[in-house]
Design a protein around this motif. Structure first.
Motif, PDB file in Angstrom:
ATOM      1  N   GLU A   1       3.510 -11.015  16.514  1.00 12.51           N
ATOM      2  CA  GLU A   1       4.254  -9.999  17.271  1.00 12.51           C
ATOM      3  C   GLU A   1       5.578 -10.555  17.778  1.00 12.51           C
ATOM      4  O   GLU A   1       6.595  -9.877  17.772  1.00 12.51           O
ATOM      5  CB  GLU A   1       3.413  -9.485  18.440  1.00 12.51           C
ATOM      6  N   ASN A   2       5.556 -11.817  18.208  1.00 15.89           N
ATOM      7  CA  ASN A   2       6.787 -12.424  18.720  1.00 15.89           C
ATOM      8  C   ASN A   2       7.816 -12.647  17.627  1.00 15.89           C
ATOM      9  O   ASN A   2       9.019 -12.664  17.877  1.00 15.89           O
ATOM     10  CB  ASN A   2       6.476 -13.777  19.372  1.00 15.89           C
ATOM     11  N   GLU A   3       7.315 -12.814  16.415  1.00 14.22           N
ATOM     12  CA  GLU A   3       8.242 -13.170  15.331  1.00 14.22           C
ATOM     13  C   GLU A   3       8.870 -11.960  14.653  1.00 14.22           C
ATOM     14  O   GLU A   3       9.701 -12.125  13.781  1.00 14.22           O
ATOM     15  CB  GLU A   3       7.497 -14.018  14.282  1.00 14.22           C
ATOM     16  N   TRP A   4       8.413 -10.780  14.983  1.00 13.37           N
ATOM     17  CA  TRP A   4       8.945  -9.599  14.286  1.00 13.37           C
ATOM     18  C   TRP A   4       9.520  -8.603  15.287  1.00 13.37           C
ATOM     19  O   TRP A   4       8.884  -8.283  16.285  1.00 13.37           O
ATOM     20  CB  TRP A   4       7.836  -8.902  13.479  1.00 13.37           C
ATOM     21  N   THR A   5      10.714  -8.130  15.022  1.00 12.45           N
ATOM     22  CA  THR A   5      11.314  -7.111  15.881  1.00 12.45           C
ATOM     23  C   THR A   5      11.672  -5.904  15.016  1.00 12.45           C
ATOM     24  O   THR A   5      12.358  -6.054  13.997  1.00 12.45           O
ATOM     25  CB  THR A   5      12.606  -7.651  16.547  1.00 12.45           C
ATOM     26  N   TRP A   6      11.171  -4.759  15.426  1.00  8.04           N
ATOM     27  CA  TRP A   6      11.493  -3.539  14.695  1.00  8.04           C
ATOM     28  C   TRP A   6      12.874  -3.058  15.117  1.00  8.04           C
ATOM     29  O   TRP A   6      13.248  -3.175  16.285  1.00  8.04           O
ATOM     30  CB  TRP A   6      10.467  -2.452  15.005  1.00  8.04           C
ATOM     31  N   SER A   7      13.589  -2.462  14.154  1.00 12.06           N
ATOM     32  CA  SER A   7      14.961  -2.060  14.495  1.00 12.06           C
ATOM     33  C   SER A   7      15.015  -0.645  15.052  1.00 12.06           C
ATOM     34  O   SER A   7      16.019  -0.254  15.627  1.00 12.06           O
ATOM     35  CB  SER A   7      15.848  -2.159  13.252  1.00 12.06           C
ATOM     36  N   GLU A   8      13.953   0.144  14.818  1.00 12.99           N
ATOM     37  CA  GLU A   8      14.031   1.557  15.214  1.00 12.99           C
ATOM     38  C   GLU A   8      12.695   2.026  15.794  1.00 12.99           C
ATOM     39  O   GLU A   8      11.663   1.394  15.589  1.00 12.99           O
ATOM     40  CB  GLU A   8      14.306   2.429  13.979  1.00 12.99           C
ATOM     41  N   LYS A   9      12.779   3.191  16.432  1.00 14.14           N
ATOM     42  CA  LYS A   9      11.560   3.828  16.936  1.00 14.14           C
ATOM     43  C   LYS A   9      10.635   4.173  15.771  1.00 14.14           C
ATOM     44  O   LYS A   9       9.438   3.858  15.795  1.00 14.14           O
ATOM     45  CB  LYS A   9      11.962   5.100  17.692  1.00 14.14           C
ATOM     46  N   TYR A  10      11.175   4.828  14.749  1.00 15.32           N
ATOM     47  CA  TYR A  10      10.402   5.119  13.544  1.00 15.32           C
ATOM     48  C   TYR A  10      11.054   4.378  12.381  1.00 15.32           C
ATOM     49  O   TYR A  10      12.127   4.783  11.903  1.00 15.32           O
ATOM     50  CB  TYR A  10      10.373   6.627  13.258  1.00 15.32           C
TER      51      TYR A  10
ATOM     52  N   THR B   1      12.045   2.812   8.776  1.00 16.06           N
ATOM     53  CA  THR B   1      12.115   3.353   7.419  1.00 16.06           C
ATOM     54  C   THR B   1      11.096   2.632   6.533  1.00 16.06           C
ATOM     55  O   THR B   1      10.629   1.535   6.864  1.00 16.06           O
ATOM     56  CB  THR B   1      13.500   3.113   6.803  1.00 16.06           C
ATOM     57  N   GLN B   2      10.832   3.256   5.406  1.00 14.60           N
ATOM     58  CA  GLN B   2       9.893   2.640   4.446  1.00 14.60           C
ATOM     59  C   GLN B   2      10.327   1.225   4.053  1.00 14.60           C
ATOM     60  O   GLN B   2       9.489   0.312   4.044  1.00 14.60           O
ATOM     61  CB  GLN B   2       9.763   3.569   3.221  1.00 14.60           C
ATOM     62  N   PRO B   3      11.610   0.959   3.740  1.00 11.22           N
ATOM     63  CA  PRO B   3      11.965  -0.416   3.351  1.00 11.22           C
ATOM     64  C   PRO B   3      11.655  -1.430   4.460  1.00 11.22           C
ATOM     65  O   PRO B   3      11.208  -2.542   4.184  1.00 11.22           O
ATOM     66  CB  PRO B   3      13.470  -0.339   3.081  1.00 11.22           C
TER      67      PRO B   3
ATOM     68  N   GLY C   1       0.827  -1.210   0.000  1.00  7.47           N
ATOM     69  CA  GLY C   1       0.000   0.000   0.000  1.00  7.47           C
ATOM     70  C   GLY C   1       0.855   1.250   0.000  1.00  7.47           C
ATOM     71  O   GLY C   1       1.759   1.414  -0.827  1.00  7.47           O
ATOM     72  N   THR C   2       0.605   2.124   0.947  1.00  6.17           N
ATOM     73  CA  THR C   2       1.328   3.396   1.003  1.00  6.17           C
ATOM     74  C   THR C   2       2.832   3.177   1.062  1.00  6.17           C
ATOM     75  O   THR C   2       3.615   3.953   0.515  1.00  6.17           O
ATOM     76  CB  THR C   2       0.817   4.218   2.208  1.00  6.17           C
ATOM     77  N   TRP C   3       3.231   2.079   1.698  1.00  8.17           N
ATOM     78  CA  TRP C   3       4.663   1.806   1.853  1.00  8.17           C
ATOM     79  C   TRP C   3       5.264   1.163   0.603  1.00  8.17           C
ATOM     80  O   TRP C   3       6.481   1.008   0.497  1.00  8.17           O
ATOM     81  CB  TRP C   3       4.906   0.949   3.100  1.00  8.17           C
ATOM     82  N   TYR C   4       4.423   0.776  -0.325  1.00  8.59           N
ATOM     83  CA  TYR C   4       4.914   0.325  -1.626  1.00  8.59           C
ATOM     84  C   TYR C   4       5.287   1.536  -2.479  1.00  8.59           C
ATOM     85  O   TYR C   4       6.295   1.537  -3.171  1.00  8.59           O
ATOM     86  CB  TYR C   4       3.825  -0.496  -2.333  1.00  8.59           C
ATOM     87  N   TRP C   5       4.442   2.566  -2.397  1.00  9.84           N
ATOM     88  CA  TRP C   5       4.598   3.692  -3.310  1.00  9.84           C
ATOM     89  C   TRP C   5       5.540   4.780  -2.789  1.00  9.84           C
ATOM     90  O   TRP C   5       6.310   5.353  -3.551  1.00  9.84           O
ATOM     91  CB  TRP C   5       3.229   4.340  -3.567  1.00  9.84           C
ATOM     92  N   ASN C   6       5.442   5.088  -1.510  1.00  6.70           N
ATOM     93  CA  ASN C   6       6.174   6.251  -0.972  1.00  6.70           C
ATOM     94  C   ASN C   6       7.601   5.848  -0.586  1.00  6.70           C
ATOM     95  O   ASN C   6       7.931   5.707   0.583  1.00  6.70           O
ATOM     96  CB  ASN C   6       5.429   6.832   0.227  1.00  6.70           C
ATOM     97  N   ARG C   7       8.434   5.689  -1.603  1.00  4.26           N
ATOM     98  CA  ARG C   7       9.781   5.159  -1.383  1.00  4.26           C
ATOM     99  C   ARG C   7      10.832   6.258  -1.346  1.00  4.26           C
ATOM    100  O   ARG C   7      12.025   5.988  -1.493  1.00  4.26           O
ATOM    101  CB  ARG C   7      10.150   4.214  -2.526  1.00  4.26           C
ATOM    102  N   TYR C   8      10.422   7.465  -1.192  1.00  2.00           N
ATOM    103  CA  TYR C   8      11.396   8.569  -1.228  1.00  2.00           C
ATOM    104  C   TYR C   8      12.361   8.447  -0.046  1.00  2.00           C
ATOM    105  O   TYR C   8      12.009   7.879   1.000  1.00  2.00           O
ATOM    106  CB  TYR C   8      10.666   9.922  -1.206  1.00  2.00           C
ATOM    107  N   PRO C   9      13.586   8.961  -0.223  1.00  2.93           N
ATOM    108  CA  PRO C   9      14.528   8.850   0.886  1.00  2.93           C
ATOM    109  C   PRO C   9      13.985   9.586   2.112  1.00  2.93           C
ATOM    110  O   PRO C   9      13.428  10.673   1.982  1.00  2.93           O
ATOM    111  CB  PRO C   9      15.791   9.539   0.359  1.00  2.93           C
ATOM    112  N   GLY C  10      14.120   8.970   3.255  1.00  2.98           N
ATOM    113  CA  GLY C  10      13.649   9.599   4.502  1.00  2.98           C
ATOM    114  C   GLY C  10      12.242   9.183   4.894  1.00  2.98           C
ATOM    115  O   GLY C  10      11.776   9.547   5.973  1.00  2.98           O
TER     116      GLY C  10
END
Ligand code: N01
Length: 870
Positions: A75-84, A86-88, A47-56
């Motif tokens: 939830e147990n199987e996924w760990t986010w690397s950052e607070k916010y 990135t799109q990728p 969706g939005t994360w497919y299209w909005n690939r601009y840097p930042g």
């Protein structure tokens, strides 16, 4: 593998969109055992994360919250690397979700749904794709996102530029290298603010074209917040529950600190904490009144502007970056990483389009009113046709050939943001009229999908196969959505929330701002009340329980909740003096009402002693006499004094431009019927005789009152008519007591829970009159002769037990030839219209009262004429 073109197929449901909402919808429909087909014009999920690939590009809700919560194992199987993230990384997450649940097999990518048409005979939708396929389905679900339809560039000459053109919303998959290039960015919303610092790292020259500066706070990105992760570890269910029942979908205790009354130290401390936290949930919760009270908002906005000035070294650039044309939060606030610092770089320049608007895009750059700029690349970060764009882009045609575009020509109309009348079995996920963009989308999406899935399950169990909102339920919800917006500052901004960013788009507040929690409760209540407001049909049996799920003004509901939480004793259980003390204590805690030019206290000789009065004179010109309004406070003939309706009198004075004389009168049980009425008549006689001394225009006198005060005001009018004087130009009766009959429908509907209860009204009557007197016109003026009474404005509030007697009085006056204006206080209670400064939604009613007052008096009548006439 995609299916070949031109197949004809049958499914239970079609879901358009494979972002957060489409993926979860597919998952839930499959769980129900329904056959499902998904479509997306993108080449993959996201969706939005497919299209909005601009840097930042990053999320602006912290990852522990911006995540699916429907499956603890996920939830147990996924760990986010950052607070916010990135799109990728977010795109990887959605791919992971699609793979984990095997969702891709049901989705046809790179396929645009071009039309959807309801077949009333077959009770099916026919979906047509850009590849010429026709699909039949029972349920058509658009999971197309709120910010997915890019706004086409509305700039002269766009298309002429010979260099590279990029849109943040359609960024090339292979990325862009701006090294050594002269780059223009147009737009400083969330996308622009995210992309600008990163383009600045590569470009040899970056020129930012800013039309409206935006509020932004530093994201302070880094690892996911440790406290949040700890809470999730300790009690994941509790945390998710709190998010679902929070205002914006992130657990957060709403503050009760008011910006206008907090000390400078408290204001500063709260603001700095939010600035440091770097989260939207914090900065929108600095002050409880920041989105309601302009003064409070200004305090917060100025603190942000101070920060901008402290970061940006060039004072002129800093000032240009300071938002001053809209209140904080009325356009989406941004989170940034080094945005303002970017303007300290020598190769970055800000162009203020308010000072030098773009005249045209040219072949080699941009021409403004003052300058010509040459560029190698132009980046459009100019936003979206938000909330409705994607929904009306596909040609959706409901019953009787009505298209969604036609139906929504004057603005979207939905029930709960989920469905719209005339389009059976058509669901929108996070549609207009739902919290969506004002909330953590992950939480709102799950709630919507769960609601739709629950609805389809219930229908199947009850043998129903179509569902559609009623017109009544839908218009009630639209009204509620607008009411919620209207008490905030949101409608004051030219924002995409208002549709104001797209030329020609109707200006309507699009999302629901009542809160994720309130919205969830409304959706649950609709189901709990047997799908209130929905018409459902099927071989099982047709059914429809019609009605409006929320009709009370949102701020009135808040006041009632607040009072209920205080647990005050019901007044009718107290002795009169204790009830008076309680009323005085609550009055002392309210806002003071507007400033007026002059307030003086005095006394009037009454039939049994002096009657205190308070005179309010409006500020400003004209000097000299003005029309006079003699006002009587409410309080059931038992309670109240000159202070009790003071804010209302100030408001009436300022709005109407009249001198208001608020007169106290004898109270029951010490002085019973007809003492109050006789005092009122005496006060009117005295005010008429002493108009000039009071600053009034002789002969231009009206009476007004609220509740029991309105009772004695109109009795005074009847007595004046019988006595053939004094002349009264008009009467304003706010939620009046005009009859002692307590059997009307409004008593049955509103006799409990809205402050003035049936029990309290009985207590008032018992204190004031003997039962034998209650039919007397001086107690129940509705029963008197109404001929020859002055022009009348009656306010009748929806949730008032006295509503129907007020309406009956209006009709009876009309029948007696009296000009009457009946002002319906929609969504109000007996007391709420008078709550100046607390109940913002009462302001239009008070404006109507003031207008009625002004209309009572011949405008600009020279004083000598008035004197002659009187
Ligand atoms: O779009 P916008 P966006 N000439 O509409 C300007 C979400 N989001 O893509 O304000 C010159 O906010 C326009 O100026 P003005 C988020 O909800 C989230 O940035 O209309 N300028 C404005 O400055 C956000 O709110 C993230 O005067 C023109 C800008 O272009 C929403 O998406 C990241 C113009 C458009 O700003 C939309 O954000 C990105 C013209 N003709 C987006 N037309 C996250 O962090 C428009 N502008 C998760």
């Amino acid at each position: 593998m995609n299916k070949p073109a031109s197949v004809s197929d049958q499914f239970d449901a079609v879901v358009v969109g494979a972002g957060f909402s489409g993926l979860y919808m597919l998952y839930r429909l499959r769980q129900l055992g329904l056959s499902v087909k998904g479509f997306d014009s993108a080449g993959d999920v996201g969706g939005t994360w497919y299209w909005n690939r601009y840097p930042g590009a990053r999320c602006d809700i912290a990852t522990p919250d911006y995540t699916f919560s429907f499956d603890p194992e996920l939830e147990n199987e996924w760990t986010w690397s950052e607070k916010y993230a990135t799109q990728p990384e977010i795109l990887d997450y959605l791919r992971f979700v699609a793979d984990r649940y095997g969702l891709r097999s049901d989705i046809q990518f790179s396929t645009t749904v071009t039309s959807a048409r309801w077949d009333e005979q077959e009770k099916r939708w026919t979906i047509t794709t850009g590849h010429g396929q026709e699909i039949r389905c029972r349920y058509y679900i658009m999971a197309t996102g709120c910010l997915s339809m890019p706004k086409s560039p509305d700039i002269e000459g766009a298309g002429r530029f010979a260099g590279q053109v990029y849109f943040t919303s359609r960024w090339p998959h292979e990325g862009v290298d701006f090294t050594g290039q002269r780059v223009a960015v147009i737009g400083t919303g969330s996308s622009g603010i995210q992309v600008i610092p990163l383009i600045a790292r590569q470009a040899s020259q970056l020129t930012v074209f800013q039309r409206t500066p935006n509020f932004s706070i530093p994201a302070h990105n880094g690892p996911a917040p440790a406290d949040r992760l700890r809470q999730l570890d300790e009690d994941r269910d509790g945390y998710r529950h709190d998010a679902r029942w929070s205002r914006i979908g992130v657990p957060n205790e709403p503050t009760d600190v008011l910006g206008v009354t907090a000390s400078e130290a408290v204001r500063r401390e709260r603001f700095e904490a939010a600035w440091e936290q770097g989260e939207l949930a914090g900065i929108v919760n600095v002050f409880a009144d920041q989105l309601f009270n302009p003064a409070s908002n200004d305090i917060l906005a100025e603190m942000i502007r101070e920060k901008i000035r402290s970061i940006v070294t060039d004072p002129e650039t800093a000032e240009t970056l300071c938002p001053k044309d809209h209140y904080f939060g009325t356009k989406r606030p941004c989170l940034d990483t080094g945005y303002f610092d970017t303007y300290n770089l020598p190769h970055v320049r800000l162009v203020d389009l308010r000072k030098q608007p773009i005249v045209s895009i040219t072949e080699d750059g941009i021409e403004t009113a003052d300058e010509s700029f040459g560029f190698d690349a132009i980046v459009y970060a100019t936003g979206f046709d938000a909330m409705t764009g994607a929904l009306v882009a596909a040609d959706v045609t409901g019953r009787d050939g009505l298209s969604l575009k036609e139906k929504w020509a004057a603005g979207p109309s939905t029930y709960l943001g989920l469905m719209t009348a005339g389009f059976p079995n058509f669901f929108m996920l996070t549609g207009p009229g739902s919290p969506s963009v004002l909330s953590n989308m992950a939480v709102s999406i799950e709630q919507h999908v769960d609601w739709v899935a629950g609805c389809l399950k219930d229908m199947r169990e009850e043998g129903l196969d179509t569902i559609e909102p009623t017109e009544l339920a839908e218009s009630g919800w639209n009204q509620h959505v607008q009411d919620c917006g209207a008490i905030t500052l949101m409608p004051t901004a030219n924002s995409w929330y208002m549709g104001a960013n797209v030329p020609g788009k109707p200006r309507v507040f699009l999302p629901y701002i009542g809160g994720v929690d309130a919205y969830r409760q409304a959706c649950d209540d609709v189901v709990g009340q047997g799908y209130l407001g929905f018409r459902m049909t099927g071989p099982g049996a047709d059914r429809c329980r019609d009605g409006v799920i929320r009709s009370m003004q949102p701020d009135v509901a808040m006041v009632l909740e607040f009072l209920a939480a205080m647990g005050l004793p019901p007044m009718d259980t107290l002795p009169a003096d204790d009830a008076r003390a309680l009323m005085a204590a609550t009055a002392a805690a309210r806002p003071p009402g507007p400033e007026v030019g002059e307030v003086t206290d005095g006394v009037i000789p009454g039939p049994a002693g002096d009657l205190p009065y308070r005179l309010y004179r409006p500020a400003g010109p004209p000097e000299g006499p003005r029309p006079l309004v003699v006002y009587f406070h409410g309080g059931g003939w038992v309670l109240g004094n000159l202070d009790s309706d003071d804010p209302l009198c100030r408001d009436l004075c300022e709005r109407s431009g009249a001198v208001v004389v608020s007169v106290n009168y004898r109270h029951a049980p010490e002085a019973r019927f007809p003492a109050a009425a006789l005092d009122a008549f005496a006060a009117v006689q005295w005010a008429a005789a002493n108009a000039l001394e009071l600053g009034g225009i002789p002969g231009q006198l009206a009476v007004a009152g609220w509740s029991a005060g309105a009772n004695i005001a109109t009795v005074a009018c009847q007595l004046a008519r019988d006595a053939e004087g004094p002349h009264i130009s008009g009467q304003v009766l706010i939620c009046p007591v005009v009859d002692s009959d307590m059997t009307r429908l409004s008593y049955q509907e509103n006799g409990d829970g809205y402050i003035l209860t049936t029990a309290l009204m009985r207590w008032f009557w018992d204190h004031y009159t003997d039962p034998a007197d209650r039919g007397e016109p001086r107690a129940a003026p509705l029963r008197g002769d109404l001929h020859g009474l002055p022009s009348t404005c009656i306010v009748a509030a929806d949730f008032d037990p006295l509503r129907d007697e007020g309406v009956a009085y209006a009709h009876a006056l009309e029948a007696a030839g009296v000009p009457v204006r009946l002002a319906r206080a929609r969504g109000h209670t007996h007391t709420s219209v008078t709550m100046v400064g607390t109940v913002i939604s009462g302001a239009p009613v008070r404006a109507e009262i003031a207008e009625a007052l002004r209309n009572f008096f011949p405008s600009a009548e020279p004083l000598e004429h008035a004197l002659q006439r009187s």
